[in-house]
Design a protein around this motif. Structure first.
Motif, PDB file in Angstrom:
ATOM      1  N   ASN A 337       7.743  87.892  38.774  1.00  0.00           N
ATOM      2  CA  ASN A 337       6.285  88.043  38.744  1.00  0.00           C
ATOM      3  C   ASN A 337       5.831  88.221  37.298  1.00  0.00           C
ATOM      4  OD1 ASN A 337       3.591  89.212  38.792  1.00  0.00           O
ATOM      5  ND2 ASN A 337       3.895  89.463  40.989  1.00  0.00           N
ATOM      6  N   GLN A 338       5.274  87.154  36.728  1.00  0.00           N
ATOM      7  CA  GLN A 338       4.942  87.152  35.301  1.00  0.00           C
ATOM      8  C   GLN A 338       3.774  88.071  34.975  1.00  0.00           C
ATOM      9  OE1 GLN A 338       4.479  83.077  33.994  1.00  0.00           O
ATOM     10  NE2 GLN A 338       6.568  82.530  34.560  1.00  0.00           N
ATOM     11  N   MET A 339       2.776  88.163  35.872  1.00  0.00           N
ATOM     12  CA  MET A 339       1.633  89.015  35.563  1.00  0.00           C
ATOM     13  C   MET A 339       2.025  90.486  35.558  1.00  0.00           C
ATOM     14  SD  MET A 339      -2.184  89.286  37.196  1.00  0.00           S
ATOM     15  CE  MET A 339      -2.722  87.926  36.157  1.00  0.00           C
ATOM     16  N   LEU A 340       2.762  90.917  36.569  1.00  0.00           N
ATOM     17  CA  LEU A 340       3.170  92.316  36.592  1.00  0.00           C
ATOM     18  C   LEU A 340       4.079  92.637  35.414  1.00  0.00           C
ATOM     19  CD1 LEU A 340       3.788  92.970  40.408  1.00  0.00           C
ATOM     20  CD2 LEU A 340       1.744  93.447  39.035  1.00  0.00           C
ATOM     21  N   ALA A 341       4.941  91.709  35.051  1.00  0.00           N
ATOM     22  CA  ALA A 341       5.810  91.920  33.887  1.00  0.00           C
ATOM     23  C   ALA A 341       4.984  92.076  32.616  1.00  0.00           C
ATOM     24  CB  ALA A 341       6.793  90.761  33.743  1.00  0.00           C
ATOM     25  N   ALA A 342       3.950  91.259  32.469  1.00  0.00           N
ATOM     26  CA  ALA A 342       3.094  91.344  31.284  1.00  0.00           C
ATOM     27  C   ALA A 342       2.333  92.665  31.247  1.00  0.00           C
ATOM     28  CB  ALA A 342       2.132  90.164  31.256  1.00  0.00           C
ATOM     29  N   LEU A 343       1.834  93.111  32.415  1.00  0.00           N
ATOM     30  CA  LEU A 343       1.085  94.365  32.465  1.00  0.00           C
ATOM     31  C   LEU A 343       1.974  95.562  32.130  1.00  0.00           C
ATOM     32  CD1 LEU A 343      -1.128  93.707  35.615  1.00  0.00           C
ATOM     33  CD2 LEU A 343      -1.946  94.069  33.275  1.00  0.00           C
ATOM     34  N   ARG A 344       3.272  95.396  32.296  1.00  0.00           N
ATOM     35  CA  ARG A 344       4.201  96.473  31.953  1.00  0.00           C
ATOM     36  C   ARG A 344       4.701  96.374  30.513  1.00  0.00           C
ATOM     37  NH1 ARG A 344       6.999  95.456  37.854  1.00  0.00           N
ATOM     38  NH2 ARG A 344       5.148  96.124  39.034  1.00  0.00           N
ATOM     39  N   ASN A 345       4.209  95.388  29.805  1.00  0.00           N
ATOM     40  CA  ASN A 345       4.558  95.208  28.392  1.00  0.00           C
ATOM     41  C   ASN A 345       3.305  94.766  27.635  1.00  0.00           C
ATOM     42  OD1 ASN A 345       6.058  94.953  26.031  1.00  0.00           O
ATOM     43  ND2 ASN A 345       6.623  92.834  26.481  1.00  0.00           N
ATOM     44  N   LYS A 346       2.251  95.576  27.743  1.00  0.00           N
ATOM     45  CA  LYS A 346       0.932  95.188  27.240  1.00  0.00           C
ATOM     46  C   LYS A 346       0.918  94.941  25.739  1.00  0.00           C
ATOM     47  CE  LYS A 346      -1.517  97.821  30.804  1.00  0.00           C
ATOM     48  NZ  LYS A 346      -0.346  98.541  31.352  1.00  0.00           N
ATOM     49  N   SER A 347       1.723  95.673  24.990  1.00  0.00           N
ATOM     50  CA  SER A 347       1.665  95.558  23.526  1.00  0.00           C
ATOM     51  C   SER A 347       1.999  94.152  23.048  1.00  0.00           C
ATOM     52  CB  SER A 347       2.608  96.569  22.878  1.00  0.00           C
ATOM     53  OG  SER A 347       3.948  96.335  23.273  1.00  0.00           O
ATOM     54  N   ALA A 348       2.715  93.396  23.880  1.00  0.00           N
ATOM     55  CA  ALA A 348       3.078  92.031  23.490  1.00  0.00           C
ATOM     56  C   ALA A 348       1.974  91.025  23.806  1.00  0.00           C
ATOM     57  CB  ALA A 348       4.361  91.610  24.207  1.00  0.00           C
ATOM     58  N   HIS A 349       0.914  91.478  24.480  1.00  0.00           N
ATOM     59  CA  HIS A 349      -0.091  90.529  24.955  1.00  0.00           C
ATOM     60  C   HIS A 349      -1.522  90.847  24.535  1.00  0.00           C
ATOM     61  CE1 HIS A 349       2.909  88.660  27.596  1.00  0.00           C
ATOM     62  NE2 HIS A 349       3.332  89.885  27.844  1.00  0.00           N
ATOM     63  N   VAL A 350      -1.798  92.082  24.127  1.00  0.00           N
ATOM     64  CA  VAL A 350      -3.171  92.432  23.763  1.00  0.00           C
ATOM     65  C   VAL A 350      -3.622  91.616  22.557  1.00  0.00           C
ATOM     66  CG1 VAL A 350      -3.070  94.756  24.717  1.00  0.00           C
ATOM     67  CG2 VAL A 350      -2.378  94.368  22.337  1.00  0.00           C
ATOM     68  N   THR A 351      -4.929  91.514  22.393  1.00  0.00           N
ATOM     69  CA  THR A 351      -5.506  90.720  21.314  1.00  0.00           C
ATOM     70  C   THR A 351      -6.542  91.547  20.564  1.00  0.00           C
ATOM     71  OG1 THR A 351      -7.244  89.863  22.774  1.00  0.00           O
ATOM     72  CG2 THR A 351      -5.184  88.598  22.648  1.00  0.00           C
ATOM     73  N   GLY A 352      -7.133  90.934  19.543  1.00  0.00           N
ATOM     74  CA  GLY A 352      -8.238  91.561  18.824  1.00  0.00           C
ATOM     75  C   GLY A 352      -7.859  92.878  18.199  1.00  0.00           C
ATOM     76  N   LYS A 353      -8.790  93.816  18.235  1.00  0.00           N
ATOM     77  CA  LYS A 353      -8.564  95.084  17.537  1.00  0.00           C
ATOM     78  C   LYS A 353      -7.459  95.916  18.173  1.00  0.00           C
ATOM     79  CE  LYS A 353     -12.097  98.004  19.789  1.00  0.00           C
ATOM     80  NZ  LYS A 353     -13.286  98.864  19.524  1.00  0.00           N
ATOM     81  N   CYS A 354      -7.107  95.609  19.436  1.00  0.00           N
ATOM     82  CA  CYS A 354      -6.031  96.358  20.090  1.00  0.00           C
ATOM     83  C   CYS A 354      -4.689  96.157  19.394  1.00  0.00           C
ATOM     84  CB  CYS A 354      -5.904  95.936  21.555  1.00  0.00           C
ATOM     85  SG  CYS A 354      -7.320  96.351  22.589  1.00  0.00           S
ATOM     86  N   VAL A 355      -4.484  95.004  18.796  1.00  0.00           N
ATOM     87  CA  VAL A 355      -3.182  94.661  18.219  1.00  0.00           C
ATOM     88  C   VAL A 355      -2.764  95.693  17.175  1.00  0.00           C
ATOM     89  CG1 VAL A 355      -1.902  92.947  16.876  1.00  0.00           C
ATOM     90  CG2 VAL A 355      -3.486  92.204  18.671  1.00  0.00           C
ATOM     91  N   LYS A 356      -3.686  96.106  16.330  1.00  0.00           N
ATOM     92  CA  LYS A 356      -3.362  97.018  15.239  1.00  0.00           C
ATOM     93  C   LYS A 356      -3.841  98.451  15.497  1.00  0.00           C
ATOM     94  CE  LYS A 356      -3.298  93.404  11.692  1.00  0.00           C
ATOM     95  NZ  LYS A 356      -3.816  92.951  10.387  1.00  0.00           N
ATOM     96  N   CYS A 357      -4.297  98.714  16.720  1.00  0.00           N
ATOM     97  CA  CYS A 357      -4.810 100.050  17.025  1.00  0.00           C
ATOM     98  C   CYS A 357      -3.665 101.056  17.078  1.00  0.00           C
ATOM     99  CB  CYS A 357      -5.548 100.039  18.361  1.00  0.00           C
ATOM    100  SG  CYS A 357      -6.142 101.676  18.865  1.00  0.00           S
ATOM    101  N   ARG A 358      -3.820 102.146  16.375  1.00  0.00           N
ATOM    102  CA  ARG A 358      -2.755 103.160  16.342  1.00  0.00           C
ATOM    103  C   ARG A 358      -2.644 103.911  17.663  1.00  0.00           C
ATOM    104  NH1 ARG A 358      -4.796 108.683  13.561  1.00  0.00           N
ATOM    105  NH2 ARG A 358      -7.067 108.433  13.718  1.00  0.00           N
ATOM    106  N   PHE A 359      -3.620 103.723  18.542  1.00  0.00           N
ATOM    107  CA  PHE A 359      -3.595 104.411  19.828  1.00  0.00           C
ATOM    108  C   PHE A 359      -3.183 103.499  20.987  1.00  0.00           C
ATOM    109  CE2 PHE A 359      -6.960 106.874  17.487  1.00  0.00           C
ATOM    110  CZ  PHE A 359      -6.213 108.036  17.341  1.00  0.00           C
ATOM    111  N   LEU A 360      -2.666 102.320  20.686  1.00  0.00           N
ATOM    112  CA  LEU A 360      -2.309 101.384  21.746  1.00  0.00           C
ATOM    113  C   LEU A 360      -1.324 101.999  22.736  1.00  0.00           C
ATOM    114  CD1 LEU A 360      -2.413  98.606  23.062  1.00  0.00           C
ATOM    115  CD2 LEU A 360      -0.678  97.828  21.425  1.00  0.00           C
ATOM    116  N   SER A 361      -0.370 102.766  22.231  1.00  0.00           N
ATOM    117  CA  SER A 361       0.655 103.330  23.114  1.00  0.00           C
ATOM    118  C   SER A 361       0.113 104.415  24.034  1.00  0.00           C
ATOM    119  CB  SER A 361       1.809 103.907  22.291  1.00  0.00           C
ATOM    120  OG  SER A 361       1.368 105.007  21.501  1.00  0.00           O
ATOM    121  N   VAL A 362      -1.055 104.971  23.713  1.00  0.00           N
ATOM    122  CA  VAL A 362      -1.635 106.009  24.570  1.00  0.00           C
ATOM    123  C   VAL A 362      -2.875 105.515  25.306  1.00  0.00           C
ATOM    124  CG1 VAL A 362      -0.735 107.851  23.120  1.00  0.00           C
ATOM    125  CG2 VAL A 362      -3.072 107.051  22.756  1.00  0.00           C
ATOM    126  N   CYS A 363      -3.231 104.252  25.121  1.00  0.00           N
ATOM    127  CA  CYS A 363      -4.376 103.658  25.804  1.00  0.00           C
ATOM    128  C   CYS A 363      -3.952 102.491  26.685  1.00  0.00           C
ATOM    129  CB  CYS A 363      -5.420 103.197  24.778  1.00  0.00           C
ATOM    130  SG  CYS A 363      -6.748 102.185  25.466  1.00  0.00           S
TER     131      CYS A 363
END
Length: 394
Positions: A337-363
């Motif tokens: 299941n590619q979508m569920l796998a992606a949702l469990r590894n969000k840091s590899a898929h987010v875009t825009g300001k999320c990519v460099k956000c220091r709070f990505l791991s807690v958001c």
């Protein structure tokens, strides 16, 4: 889910969570958001029927059950699977779950199987008899929706008298000894009632309230423009923080949470730093890292009335399977299941300001349903993130 009282008022310490090994099967309900295994809390929209017509209903509920709703036997089979899978909570939602006549029997079956059974309801169908029945079967919690004081709530619900009926439901639960709390979706049309909701918590001795940030799904898509600006959202958070702290200072230890906007966590952390509470900020950051932010497709899942499985209750355009065809546990753990796998590894898929956000791991990149509605892209930026560029990159 961000525990305002837990984080800002210090009612939970990291050691409280670690004591239970961070396993969802062992954690008390109020600590589940900090589990490490993230066994999913499952929302079961057990019926589409509802006696109200709320303007922000994510499920597009109607006044009749859907023709293809799961039967009692199918519901019990779902519960058997969830219990064996180790899901810590089954949240019965709708529509209005109490429109389903066998809801008490289903909840009782879930409790007997070892699940924490929770009901999310508009409260208008709860009287002393219903509350006593729900208490007897061992229901863990009843969340009753109030989206403002009387005029505002009745307008949102599409029914005069809905506020008083819901408040009567709260009182019936309190009288029966059931844990009960309020659910309040914040929009620009009810933001002025926010102080009154805190007054209600105190006057009615209600122990818990969850403030939801609106997600444009279902009928809520029609009022997406009613969402708060970033400035007004921050002001709302400030009011929630200050009123919660004031209650706790007076010995009223209410449980206050915000839901569906995970940048609330970093906002609390930053406010503590700005207030010179560095030690408290460090404690909060550790708890936020345990929380991990948005857990759609991981720590929360949804089953609709027809058995369709979704990553959460808002992503209703993204079906993942159907429990009538294979168990939820198998759908949820399918390695292909590619979508569920992606949702469990969000840091590899987010875009825009999320990519460099220091709070990505807690958001966790916040809510995909809002990103899709605003940008048309599943991994677009959630427009409800109100943190500034300076705050996320400092």
């Amino acid at each position: 889910m961000i525990g305002i009282s837990k984080l800002y008022c210090g009612t939970v310490e990291p050691s409280d969570v670690l004591r239970y090994g961070r396993r969802s099967g062992a954690l008390p309900g109020h600590l589940l958001q900090f589990s490490a295994d993230k066994q999913p809390v499952v929302v079961w929209n057990c019926t589409r029927a509802c006696n109200l017509k709320c303007i922000h209903c994510y499920a597009h509920a109607g006044n009749q059950p859907a023709a293809d709703e799961m039967s009692f036997a199918e519901g019990c089979a779902l519960i058997d699977d969830l219990a064996q899978f180790g899901a810590p909570v089954l949240l019965f939602s709708g529509g209005e779950p109490l429109c389903r006549e066998d809801l008490p029997e289903l909840a009782e079956y879930a409790v007997a199987k070892g699940l924490r059974a929770v009901v999310s309801t508009n409260g208008t169908l709860i009287d002393e008899r219903v509350a006593a029945r729900l208490k007897k079967i061992g229901l863990a919690y009843v969340g009753i929706s109030l989206d403002g004081l009387q005029p505002t709530n009745d307008r949102f619900r599409g029914k005069d008298g809905a506020f008083e009926q819901a408040l009567a439901g709260v009182r019936a639960c309190r009288q029966a000894g059931l844990k009960v709390g309020l659910r309040y979706t914040i929009t620009r049309h009810n933001i002025d009632d926010l102080p009154g909701i805190f007054d209600l918590l105190e006057s009615e001795d209600i122990p818990r309230v969850c403030f939801y940030h609106m997600v444009p799904s279902g009928r809520a898509k029609n009022i997406a423009d009613d969402d708060l600006s970033h400035i007004r959202t921050r002001r709302a958070l400030d009011l929630i923080l200050e009123r919660t702290a004031a209650m706790h200072a007076r010995g009223m230890r209410k449980e206050v949470l915000t839901v569906d906007n995970h940048c609330d966590g970093p906002y609390i952390y930053l406010r503590l730093l700005n207030d010179g509470r560095a030690a408290d900020a460090a404690r909060v950051l550790e708890l936020l890292q345990m929380n991990g932010g948005n857990s759609s497709g991981h720590g929360i899942g949804c089953v609709s009335w027809d058995g369709t499985v979704y990553p959460d209750q808002f992503l209703r355009d993204y079906p993942q399977g159907n429990v009538r065809e294979q168990p939820f546990s198998r759908i949820w753990t399918d390695p292909d299941n590619q979508m569920l796998a992606a949702l469990r590894n969000k840091s590899a898929h987010v875009t825009g300001k999320c990519v460099k956000c220091r709070f990505l791991s807690v958001c966790g990149g916040n809510f995909r349903a809002r990103a899709v509605a605003a940008t048309g892209r599943f991994w677009g930026v959630d427009p409800a993130c109100y943190l500034t560029d300076e705050e996320i990159s400092a």
